[in-house]
Design a protein around this motif. Sequence first.
Motif, PDB file in Angstrom:
ATOM      1  N   ALA A  71       0.621  -1.551  -0.274  1.00 34.97           N
ATOM      2  CA  ALA A  71       0.397  -0.163   0.296  1.00 34.97           C
ATOM      3  C   ALA A  71       1.186   1.352   0.006  1.00 34.97           C
ATOM      4  O   ALA A  71       0.940   2.220  -0.397  1.00 34.97           O
ATOM      5  CB  ALA A  71      -0.747   0.147   1.329  1.00 34.97           C
ATOM      6  N   GLN A  72       2.049   0.829   1.095  1.00 34.69           N
ATOM      7  CA  GLN A  72       3.059   2.312   0.386  1.00 34.69           C
ATOM      8  C   GLN A  72       3.827   2.906  -0.719  1.00 34.69           C
ATOM      9  O   GLN A  72       3.488   4.088  -0.988  1.00 34.69           O
ATOM     10  CB  GLN A  72       4.303   2.155   1.407  1.00 34.69           C
ATOM     11  CG  GLN A  72       5.033   3.280   1.891  1.00 34.69           C
ATOM     12  CD  GLN A  72       4.791   4.319   2.482  1.00 34.69           C
ATOM     13  OE1 GLN A  72       3.059   4.452   3.150  1.00 34.69           O
ATOM     14  NE2 GLN A  72       4.905   5.456   2.410  1.00 34.69           N
ATOM     15  N   ALA A  75       0.235   4.026  -2.691  1.00 32.80           N
ATOM     16  CA  ALA A  75       0.280   5.623  -1.770  1.00 32.80           C
ATOM     17  C   ALA A  75       1.428   6.457  -3.127  1.00 32.80           C
ATOM     18  O   ALA A  75       1.121   7.756  -2.839  1.00 32.80           O
ATOM     19  CB  ALA A  75       0.506   5.848  -0.603  1.00 32.80           C
ATOM     20  N   GLY A  80       0.870  10.697  -2.380  1.00 37.00           N
ATOM     21  CA  GLY A  80       0.368  10.523  -1.092  1.00 37.00           C
ATOM     22  C   GLY A  80       1.497   9.595   0.128  1.00 37.00           C
ATOM     23  O   GLY A  80       2.137   9.451  -0.499  1.00 37.00           O
ATOM     24  N   LEU A  82       0.948   7.075   3.397  1.00 36.00           N
ATOM     25  CA  LEU A  82      -0.414   5.918   3.625  1.00 36.00           C
ATOM     26  C   LEU A  82      -0.246   6.225   5.264  1.00 36.00           C
ATOM     27  O   LEU A  82       0.527   7.140   6.568  1.00 36.00           O
ATOM     28  CB  LEU A  82       0.951   4.301   3.606  1.00 36.00           C
ATOM     29  CG  LEU A  82      -0.695   3.560   3.934  1.00 36.00           C
ATOM     30  CD1 LEU A  82      -1.872   3.001   3.000  1.00 36.00           C
ATOM     31  CD2 LEU A  82       0.587   2.095   3.878  1.00 36.00           C
ATOM     32  N   LEU A 119      -5.301   7.004   3.404  1.00 30.35           N
ATOM     33  CA  LEU A 119      -4.230   8.316   2.656  1.00 30.35           C
ATOM     34  C   LEU A 119      -4.312   9.561   2.969  1.00 30.35           C
ATOM     35  O   LEU A 119      -5.457  10.184   3.328  1.00 30.35           O
ATOM     36  CB  LEU A 119      -4.952   8.153   1.452  1.00 30.35           C
ATOM     37  CG  LEU A 119      -5.355   6.099   0.331  1.00 30.35           C
ATOM     38  CD1 LEU A 119      -6.153   6.618  -1.001  1.00 30.35           C
ATOM     39  CD2 LEU A 119      -3.253   5.549   0.415  1.00 30.35           C
TER      40      LEU A 119
END
Length: 122
Positions: A71-72, A75, A80, A82, A119
Amino acid sequence: MNLDWTFVLTAPLANFKTTIAQLTALQQIVAQKKNGMSLSFSVGGTQLSPQALQGQTCSTADLLADARTQAQKMAVAAGGGLGSVLAMSGASLTQPAGGALFSSPVFVPVCALTVKFALTGF
């Protein structure tokens, strides 16, 4: 008239060569009797033993760490950051069946966890 019998023999993969050699020897013994009988065998699939399945665990901490890493990356690629975990569900160990029609399935343990992250910076 043919009469076919089908049996399933479970053997450790470490003993594969020995098991095949024993079945081949039995096949030759049956053929030498020349009584119209024959023996044939095939390898139909693999699966984990109950002992191996008992040793398989789904570590929620490990699954969460993997989810956070992925996910990092996503993002950051989107510009953006996390944030915190908003929700988690589905930590489980499953054995999906694979294989084609009329063949033995191959069982592979799969751990799964669904994680929803906040986020930041968007």
